[in-house]
Motif scaffolding. Sequence first.
Motif, PDB file in Angstrom:
ATOM      1  N   THR A  43      -1.724   3.023   7.041  1.00 45.34           N
ATOM      2  CA  THR A  43      -1.638   1.576   6.863  1.00 45.34           C
ATOM      3  C   THR A  43      -3.046   1.043   6.608  1.00 45.34           C
ATOM      4  O   THR A  43      -4.037   1.747   6.870  1.00 45.34           O
ATOM      5  CB  THR A  43      -1.054   0.883   8.108  1.00 45.34           C
ATOM      6  N   PRO A  44      -3.179  -0.182   6.125  1.00 44.25           N
ATOM      7  CA  PRO A  44      -4.522  -0.751   5.935  1.00 44.25           C
ATOM      8  C   PRO A  44      -5.335  -0.765   7.225  1.00 44.25           C
ATOM      9  O   PRO A  44      -6.571  -0.685   7.182  1.00 44.25           O
ATOM     10  CB  PRO A  44      -4.232  -2.179   5.450  1.00 44.25           C
ATOM     11  N   ASN A  48     -11.107   3.126   7.438  1.00 44.62           N
ATOM     12  CA  ASN A  48     -12.496   2.843   7.780  1.00 44.62           C
ATOM     13  C   ASN A  48     -13.211   2.510   6.471  1.00 44.62           C
ATOM     14  O   ASN A  48     -13.510   3.393   5.677  1.00 44.62           O
ATOM     15  CB  ASN A  48     -13.146   4.049   8.465  1.00 44.62           C
ATOM     16  N   TYR A  49     -13.437   1.215   6.237  1.00 46.05           N
ATOM     17  CA  TYR A  49     -13.980   0.761   4.953  1.00 46.05           C
ATOM     18  C   TYR A  49     -15.428   1.196   4.745  1.00 46.05           C
ATOM     19  O   TYR A  49     -15.868   1.390   3.609  1.00 46.05           O
ATOM     20  CB  TYR A  49     -13.869  -0.763   4.842  1.00 46.05           C
ATOM     21  N   PHE A  73      -9.732   9.814   1.050  1.00 47.35           N
ATOM     22  CA  PHE A  73      -8.696   9.077   0.333  1.00 47.35           C
ATOM     23  C   PHE A  73      -7.832  10.042  -0.481  1.00 47.35           C
ATOM     24  O   PHE A  73      -8.334  11.033  -1.012  1.00 47.35           O
ATOM     25  CB  PHE A  73      -9.322   8.032  -0.585  1.00 47.35           C
ATOM     26  N   PRO A  74      -6.532   9.766  -0.586  1.00 45.25           N
ATOM     27  CA  PRO A  74      -5.631  10.665  -1.323  1.00 45.25           C
ATOM     28  C   PRO A  74      -5.843  10.555  -2.825  1.00 45.25           C
ATOM     29  O   PRO A  74      -6.446   9.604  -3.314  1.00 45.25           O
ATOM     30  CB  PRO A  74      -4.245  10.145  -0.925  1.00 45.25           C
ATOM     31  N   ASN A  75      -5.296  11.527  -3.555  1.00 39.75           N
ATOM     32  CA  ASN A  75      -5.368  11.488  -5.013  1.00 39.75           C
ATOM     33  C   ASN A  75      -4.512  10.365  -5.587  1.00 39.75           C
ATOM     34  O   ASN A  75      -4.838   9.775  -6.619  1.00 39.75           O
ATOM     35  CB  ASN A  75      -4.893  12.817  -5.612  1.00 39.75           C
ATOM     36  N   MET A  76      -3.403  10.090  -4.885  1.00 41.98           N
ATOM     37  CA  MET A  76      -2.472   9.054  -5.336  1.00 41.98           C
ATOM     38  C   MET A  76      -1.960   8.286  -4.130  1.00 41.98           C
ATOM     39  O   MET A  76      -1.895   8.833  -3.029  1.00 41.98           O
ATOM     40  CB  MET A  76      -1.286   9.676  -6.080  1.00 41.98           C
ATOM     41  N   ILE A  77      -1.574   7.020  -4.354  1.00 36.33           N
ATOM     42  CA  ILE A  77      -1.038   6.176  -3.279  1.00 36.33           C
ATOM     43  C   ILE A  77       0.346   5.674  -3.664  1.00 36.33           C
ATOM     44  O   ILE A  77       0.556   5.172  -4.772  1.00 36.33           O
ATOM     45  CB  ILE A  77      -1.969   4.977  -3.003  1.00 36.33           C
ATOM     46  N   HIS A  94      -6.108  -7.404   1.362  1.00 36.17           N
ATOM     47  CA  HIS A  94      -7.513  -7.021   1.296  1.00 36.17           C
ATOM     48  C   HIS A  94      -7.657  -5.584   0.806  1.00 36.17           C
ATOM     49  O   HIS A  94      -8.514  -5.277  -0.041  1.00 36.17           O
ATOM     50  CB  HIS A  94      -8.160  -7.169   2.676  1.00 36.17           C
ATOM     51  N   PHE A  95      -6.800  -4.692   1.311  1.00 37.71           N
ATOM     52  CA  PHE A  95      -6.858  -3.282   0.896  1.00 37.71           C
ATOM     53  C   PHE A  95      -6.576  -3.146  -0.600  1.00 37.71           C
ATOM     54  O   PHE A  95      -7.288  -2.434  -1.316  1.00 37.71           O
ATOM     55  CB  PHE A  95      -5.836  -2.460   1.695  1.00 37.71           C
TER      56      PHE A  95
END
Length: 381
Positions: A43-44, A48-49, A73-77, A94-95
């Motif tokens: 989830t957003p 950790n930005y 981060f994944p290759n795809m969302i 925001h995400f």
Amino acid sequence: MGLPVLGILTLYLNDNGALEERPIYQRMSLAGKKLGLDVFVFTPQDVNYKQNRIHAHVYNPATKSWTRRWSSFPNMIYDRCRIQRSHRFQQLLHFRKQYGHLTFLNRVLRNKWTVYKTMRKEARFRAHLPLTRMYESPQDLTEMIRKYPLVYLKPINGTGGRGILRIERHQDGTYLIQGRDQSRRIISPQRVPLSSLHKRLASWNLKSNRYLVQQGIQLKLSNGRVHDYRMLVQKNGEGIWEVTGCAGRIGAPRSITSNLHGGGEAVTMKALLGRWIGNEETAEKVKKTAEELGVQISSFLEQSYGRLCELALDLAIDRKGHIWLLEVNPKPAREVFIQAGEKETYRRAIIRPLEYALWLHDQKKLRKEKSTIRDETNPDT
């Protein structure tokens, strides 16, 4: 080199960390492994930005339990987030803004009114769209109810049958108001004259809550219960739109909607359509036409709003076999198929986004390889 990674983006349902579709994500995680795809859920709130890392939810088949791990981060969302009236939805916005450049299987679809206006521009779809207008004043409802004996009032962003009202004009000049409140509870039916209609609806704050007025289609079965059809259209493993399945939904007694969450039941499309149309050959032709229309609509909406991987279309079919598009849902559930006894359709509904994700990953990889070869062949360009 590891497996390509798909991150399923969702929202917590509350501040206790509950996830709405965890059983579905579990099945997707297991199916992904068999296909050669690593799947996790986040989830957003889990991002950790500063470090661009995610505290992901991961299903462990060995222990049959969910664990947490920090991940890149994944290759795809795969965005499964539905609208929420909470601070969590603001975190989602925001995400999406921060990471909109990443590869998403599905982009955001607009609200019901915008989708309707977009589709109205295409002549081929107009005959399948119940006339709809934005509720700006009582005059909008008055004009619609005079034109059509049945209208529906729907929130512009509502889901699951929440806050929907059905208003039917009777021969004696009175109007029957039925519906559900924002908690999906069935409200007591009320019969009023036109002079009292708007007064009775005042508490719904139709304008400030952004409601639509939609032409109603008569869909009551002989037992008085309403029905419609939920069609799932998805991209396959070659990036092509296909109808995964279509099931019938019969609303609960006294309900104006067929939603399963509101007590409705699912049946096969063949059984329900045959019962409604009465002629097997005609029903089969209607089914084929509906499937062709479903693919056309999905392809058109993707061209209009950006990449999509699946859409659920809520269809009404009148006694003459004419198909009406009631609503488009970009974050469809799959339970309608399991409840209708269509286990294979349910399995395909879970696997297809994974197959499409792998195809998308391969296409991206192929483009990168072609670009590298081009650069090496023409070093001075």
